[in-house]
Motif scaffolding. Structure first.
Motif, PDB file in Angstrom:
ATOM      1  N   ILE A   1       0.815  -1.216   0.000  1.00 36.32           N
ATOM      2  CA  ILE A   1       0.000   0.000   0.000  1.00 36.32           C
ATOM      3  C   ILE A   1       0.846   1.261   0.000  1.00 36.32           C
ATOM      4  O   ILE A   1       0.644   2.166  -0.811  1.00 36.32           O
ATOM      5  N   VAL A   2       1.814   1.353   0.911  1.00 32.25           N
ATOM      6  CA  VAL A   2       2.562   2.601   1.069  1.00 32.25           C
ATOM      7  C   VAL A   2       3.458   2.881  -0.133  1.00 32.25           C
ATOM      8  O   VAL A   2       3.471   3.992  -0.672  1.00 32.25           O
ATOM      9  N   SER A   3       4.210   1.885  -0.570  1.00 31.48           N
ATOM     10  CA  SER A   3       5.104   2.132  -1.709  1.00 31.48           C
ATOM     11  C   SER A   3       4.309   2.412  -2.977  1.00 31.48           C
ATOM     12  O   SER A   3       4.728   3.214  -3.826  1.00 31.48           O
ATOM     13  N   ALA A   4       3.128   1.784  -3.129  1.00 30.75           N
ATOM     14  CA  ALA A   4       2.282   2.084  -4.288  1.00 30.75           C
ATOM     15  C   ALA A   4       1.754   3.508  -4.220  1.00 30.75           C
ATOM     16  O   ALA A   4       1.717   4.227  -5.230  1.00 30.75           O
ATOM     17  N   ALA A   5       1.331   3.934  -3.027  1.00 29.85           N
ATOM     18  CA  ALA A   5       0.853   5.310  -2.860  1.00 29.85           C
ATOM     19  C   ALA A   5       1.950   6.319  -3.181  1.00 29.85           C
ATOM     20  O   ALA A   5       1.717   7.330  -3.858  1.00 29.85           O
ATOM     21  N   ILE A   6       3.162   6.046  -2.711  1.00 31.05           N
ATOM     22  CA  ILE A   6       4.295   6.935  -2.995  1.00 31.05           C
ATOM     23  C   ILE A   6       4.544   7.010  -4.491  1.00 31.05           C
ATOM     24  O   ILE A   6       4.763   8.094  -5.046  1.00 31.05           O
ATOM     25  N   ASP A   7       4.509   5.867  -5.166  1.00 33.90           N
ATOM     26  CA  ASP A   7       4.748   5.879  -6.602  1.00 33.90           C
ATOM     27  C   ASP A   7       3.637   6.618  -7.334  1.00 33.90           C
ATOM     28  O   ASP A   7       3.890   7.309  -8.329  1.00 33.90           O
TER      29      ASP A   7
END
Length: 522
Positions: free
Chosen positions: A503-509
């Motif tokens: 979730i977090v790394s996808a949101a950052i990307d």
């Protein structure tokens, strides 16, 4: 009076960390002051160190003088700026974390997002997900993979990431908190929302996008891109109804949208096969995991949460490891087709079930799979899922095997109780998995059992298969502009494009791609 905090780090026993007056006493001792001279400590960071028999809680604290009320951190606003009527538009394909956070960033930059989601809104989707366990049938457009919030919405909401050097993790956590997540996610080293709470947060984010002037369309599948005659410029998308929508495109479709990979390949959009991981969901009784990983035959006791763990080894040059561990969790049917069988795991916010589960998977690299087709890793995944589905006669009743029987290569004569709603049946998972995967996993289980006494247990069950730990391809993009490497105006984004994991790394990307889209327009 000095009102600035003193920042200290403490290592304390669980009972001290959980009891305010004991924690204040420990902080005062560390500062060599009287306990009544300081206010109650403010916890800024918290983690559990369970490597030794004596469990320790690591705390980062702010200590204020007595009589000083600690200031509350400035909360992230859940209200977005209103877009002007003539705001330029951009298309965001996919309503998972990458797509939602891309839309938030676009609005902050004055660009109107048009979010296109093939699945349903989160409330309608909840009914379709529940129906899988009841009837063992899957709506191909509304399931654990597709719909508002993406694959993570009904599979846990774990927010732990190693992406600290890649972007604003705190920004993502603060946005989730502003939309309803518990404040503990701002403190815990391994933050977790819970699948019972995440849908409400996702809905709140979508409503904020709509209120600001963004557009969200559900049940709108994108079937192709609009490219110029040279194939070098993406001008928009074509939906399943034949509608053409124009604008630059952030493609954030998740790692299960195999039809998207197929149409990208037909259009000549460059991508390459990427390493994946293949294995099972391994389910133990939670009390057993507590005993093993808290090093205590009595379990976790009063002050510790359900134990979580991570295991890793290498067998014949390939990693074998745990993935997405769910303490107090449930194994769920995670396929987007009735002809495929895939499982995943999740935990509710209270992590209160009797079971612990984890993905236990083996690394598979492109060179391990024959051929040179860019989608060969996807085809490899699909073949395994079909094999498990065939063993289940096309139902979602999953093949299963006791952990000790799997290591011994024998059929289980009986199976333990399980959290998996559609049920399980005894099968030779050691034969259903590819041989190289199964033998590496058997070797690894022996090693884990020697290292963690009690882990290799007949009470543990392998439930299969788990294949969708990450995207099987990476859609090529320019690292500077985040445009596709040959097709400008197309921004491959998030987990489905091979640039995130969770979730977090996808949101950052998603935020990075949105910012690049804005920068490239100017």
């Amino acid at each position: 009076m000095n009102t600035q905090p003193t920042q200290i780090n403490l290592r304390v026993e669980p009972a001290v960390a959980a009891t305010p007056h004991l924690l204040r006493r420990a902080a005062a001792k560390a500062l060599s002051v009287a306990p009544d001279s300081i206010a109650m400590p403010v916890i800024r960071r918290r983690s559990i160190d369970a490597r030794q028999r004596n469990i320790i809680i690591n705390l980062s604290l702010d200590i204020y003088p007595a009589g000083v009320t600690p200031p509350q951190p400035e909360p992230e606003s859940a209200v977005l700026p209103k877009l002007p009527a003539d705001a330029p538009a951009a298309i965001v394909v996919g309503c998972g974390p990458a797509g939602l956070f891309a839309a938030l960033k676009l609005i902050e930059s004055g660009v109107k997002p048009i979010l296109l989601e093939r699945g349903k809104d989160v409330d309608s989707r909840r009914k379709d997900v529940a129906n899988i366990a009841r009837t063992q049938t899957i709506d191909p457009e509304s399931n654990y993979c597709y719909g508002e919030g993406g694959a993570g919405t009904f599979s846990d909401g774990k927010l732990y990431t190693r992406s600290h050097k890649r972007g604003p993790v705190d920004k993502v956590l603060k946005v989730l908190h502003a939309h309803g997540a518990d404040a503990s996610i701002l403190v815990d080293a391994h933050p977790h929302i819970g699948t019972d709470r995440l849908p409400y947060i996702i809905r709140s984010i979508r409503q904020a996008i709509e209120k600001a002037g963004g557009e969200v369309r559900f049940q709108t599948r994108v079937d192709s891109l609009i490219l110029n005659s040279e194939g070098t410029q993406c001008e928009g998308v074509i939906t399943q109804s034949g509608e053409k929508i124009y604008g630059p495109v952030i493609l954030a479709t998740g790692h299960s949208a195999r039809d998207v990979y197929e149409f990208l390949h037909k259009l000549g959009v460059e991508m390459k096969p990427k390493g994946i991981a293949v294995g099972v969901r391994l389910e133990h009784p939670q009390h057993l995991i507590d005993k093993v990983f808290y090093h205590n035959p009595s379990g976790r006791g009063k002050y510790l949460p359900p134990a979580e763990y991570s295991v890793l080894t290498r067998v014949d040059s390939r990693a074998v490891y745990s993935f997405c561990m769910c303490p107090g969790g449930i194994v769920i049917p995670a396929s987007n087709s009735s002809s495929l069988l895939v499982v995943n795991g999740m935990s509710p916010a209270n992590r209160g079930s009797k079971w612990a589960n984890t993905g236990l998977v083996v690394e598979v690299l492109p060179e391990d799979v024959e051929g040179d087709h860019p989608l060969r890793m996807m085809h490899y995944q699909q073949a395994i899922e079909q094999r498990f589905s065939a063993d289940a006669d096309g139902s979602q009743n999953a093949p299963a095997q006791r952990m000790t029987d799997f290591v011994a290569s024998r059929l289980s004569s009986s199976l333990p109780p399980t959290s998996y709603p559609p049920g399980i049946h005894s099968a030779r998972i050691d034969q259903l998995l590819p041989h190289a995967v199964a033998t590496r996993m058997q070797t690894a289980f022996g090693e884990f059992g020697r290292k963690y006494r009690g882990y290799l247990s007949p009470e543990a069950t392998l439930i299969g298969c788990e294949t969708r730990t990450s995207a099987p391809v990476q859609v090529s993009r320019d690292p500077a502009t985040l445009n596709h490497i040959t097709v400008s105006g197309l921004y491959p984004c998030g987990e489905g494009a091979g640039y995130a994991g969770g979730i977090v790394s996808a949101a950052i990307d998603g935020m990075r791609c949105a910012q690049s889209l804005v920068d490239n327009r100017n």
